[in-house]
Write an enzyme that holds these catalytic residues in place. Structure first.
Site, PDB file in Angstrom:
ATOM      1  N   THR A  54      42.179  46.434  43.491  1.00  0.00           N
ATOM      2  CA  THR A  54      43.313  45.858  42.488  1.00  0.00           C
ATOM      3  C   THR A  54      42.510  45.203  41.466  1.00  0.00           C
ATOM      4  OG1 THR A  54      44.308  45.384  44.781  1.00  0.00           O
ATOM      5  CG2 THR A  54      44.947  44.270  42.528  1.00  0.00           C
ATOM      6  N   THR A  55      41.224  44.633  41.451  1.00  0.00           N
ATOM      7  CA  THR A  55      40.743  43.732  40.589  1.00  0.00           C
ATOM      8  C   THR A  55      40.304  44.919  39.543  1.00  0.00           C
ATOM      9  OG1 THR A  55      40.113  42.419  42.220  1.00  0.00           O
ATOM     10  CG2 THR A  55      39.072  42.277  40.030  1.00  0.00           C
TER      11      THR A  55
ATOM     12  N   TYR B 193      55.388  49.112  48.405  1.00  0.00           N
ATOM     13  CA  TYR B 193      56.662  49.696  48.138  1.00  0.00           C
ATOM     14  C   TYR B 193      57.461  50.180  49.084  1.00  0.00           C
ATOM     15  CZ  TYR B 193      60.649  51.261  45.032  1.00  0.00           C
ATOM     16  OH  TYR B 193      61.879  51.629  44.776  1.00  0.00           O
TER      17      TYR B 193
ATOM     18  N   TYR C 297      42.837  47.494  54.220  1.00  0.00           N
ATOM     19  CA  TYR C 297      43.020  46.149  53.417  1.00  0.00           C
ATOM     20  C   TYR C 297      44.644  45.717  53.619  1.00  0.00           C
ATOM     21  CZ  TYR C 297      43.468  43.596  48.685  1.00  0.00           C
ATOM     22  OH  TYR C 297      43.557  43.113  47.750  1.00  0.00           O
TER      23      TYR C 297
ATOM     24  N   ARG D 104      51.055  41.323  47.938  1.00  0.00           N
ATOM     25  CA  ARG D 104      51.107  42.596  46.952  1.00  0.00           C
ATOM     26  C   ARG D 104      51.991  43.820  47.518  1.00  0.00           C
ATOM     27  NH1 ARG D 104      48.218  42.635  42.178  1.00  0.00           N
ATOM     28  NH2 ARG D 104      46.731  40.802  41.946  1.00  0.00           N
TER      29      ARG D 104
ATOM     30  N   LYS E  12      39.605  44.027  55.295  1.00  0.00           N
ATOM     31  CA  LYS E  12      39.656  43.375  54.256  1.00  0.00           C
ATOM     32  C   LYS E  12      41.096  42.325  54.218  1.00  0.00           C
ATOM     33  CE  LYS E  12      39.966  42.234  49.224  1.00  0.00           C
ATOM     34  NZ  LYS E  12      40.235  42.917  47.696  1.00  0.00           N
TER      35      LYS E  12
ATOM     36  N   ILE F 175      35.229  40.248  50.359  1.00  0.00           N
ATOM     37  CA  ILE F 175      35.318  41.173  49.001  1.00  0.00           C
ATOM     38  C   ILE F 175      35.910  40.395  47.779  1.00  0.00           C
ATOM     39  CG2 ILE F 175      36.371  43.281  48.340  1.00  0.00           C
ATOM     40  CD1 ILE F 175      36.170  44.517  50.909  1.00  0.00           C
TER      41      ILE F 175
END
Length: 291
Positions: A43-44, A106, A132, A137, A160, A202
């Site tokens: 994501t980052t 989504y 993850y 999100r 994660k 992470i």
């Protein structure tokens, strides 16, 4: 399988394109500062704004530059199971050590859908998978008992955990066993996470302060909790400041102050952080002694 400070690497863009030369130097710096593994295209790293070809190229560059010095956990998640599989196959071909696979966003699959998604990936690619979980999100949350079922699959090796529920560490140890690798996805909660049996983080903050984050993680893994608390106090304002606006805006701003010639580019729909956010980052960098 993985432990310590693991930066979720930012992706430098210059004039709209991936700045490969700077990224290679950034990877070298992260390793030199003590990062124990690397995560490109999470994501980052703004993976959501990359084409599939660009995404896979960034992963290949990271693996090539790391050169086996530390493991590379390639971001491979998608809300489309087949796209996630193609990312995993490309990462495996490039030499990745594992895939970081976010819960499908989504679509909002139920727990059976999550099991089917990850089982399909494991059945069709032998690359180890780190699940993850980031409900903020994805609007999807994998329950500990569901994770326990996935942990029975040999190539699903860890999680994660960015659920924000530190008690999950104990619950997941009961369902998955103590050898299942749990790493935090929240820098600000990493101290409690480690005390409850976590193995690392992470990290967003490790992009900016890799040495301090590596020392913090080593203190935790060594059971030097007083030292770990001192590092937590030093780093906590930075953990908070890097989320005073939409990520990765604040961390990219921080890097323009701490890493030579780091470009300020960020891809739409993300924008440059507000003045208030930048001031918070400035104060936190000073508090941590990074600038």
């Amino acid at each position: 399988m993985f432990s310590g400070s693991i930066p979720a690497l930012v992706t430098p863009f210059r004039d709209g394109a991936f700045d490969e030369k700077l990224f290679r130097g950034f990877v070298d710096w992260q390793i030199a500062e003590g990062s124990s593994a690397l995560v490109p295209c999470g994501t980052t790293g703004e993976s959501a704004t990359m084409s599939i070809e660009e995404h896979n190229h960034v992963v290949r560059v990271c693996i090539e530059q790391a050169g086996g010095r530390v493991p590379v956990i390639a971001g491979c998640g998608s809300n489309d199971t087949i796209v996630a599989l193609e990312h995993m196959k490309a990462a495996q071909a490039a030499g990745a050590d594992a895939a970081l696979v976010v819960l499908p966003y989504y679509n909002r699959p139920n727990q059976d859908g999550l099991i089917a998604h990850f089982r399909y990936l494991a059945d069709h690619c032998s690359l180890p998978i780190v699940v993850y979980n980031v409900p903020a999100r994805t609007v999807t949350d994998i329950l500990p008992e569901t994770l326990g079922k996935l942990a029975e699959i040999d190539t699903i090796v860890g999680i994660k955990d960015a659920s924000g529920k530190v008690e999950r560490v104990s619950a997941q140890r009961l369902y998955c066993g103590p050898d299942f690798c749990q790493v935090s996805g929240n820098d600000d909660m990493a101290l409690g996470f480690m005390a409850m049996g976590g193995r690392g983080c992470i990290s967003v903050t490790a992009n900016v302060a890799p040495g301090l984050c590596a020392q913090f993680q080593k203190a935790c893994l060594d059971g030097r909790w007083a030292d770990a608390l001192a590092f937590q106090d030093k780093l906590f304002p930075l953990h908070a400041a890097l989320f005073t606006d939409a990520s990765p805006g604040p961390v990219k701003y921080a890097l323009t102050r701490t890493f030579r010639d780091f470009p300020p580019d960020i891809r739409l729909p993300m924008t440059w952080p507000s003045e208030a956010s930048r001031l918070a980052v400035d104060a936190a960098l000073a508090h941590a002694g990074v600038v």
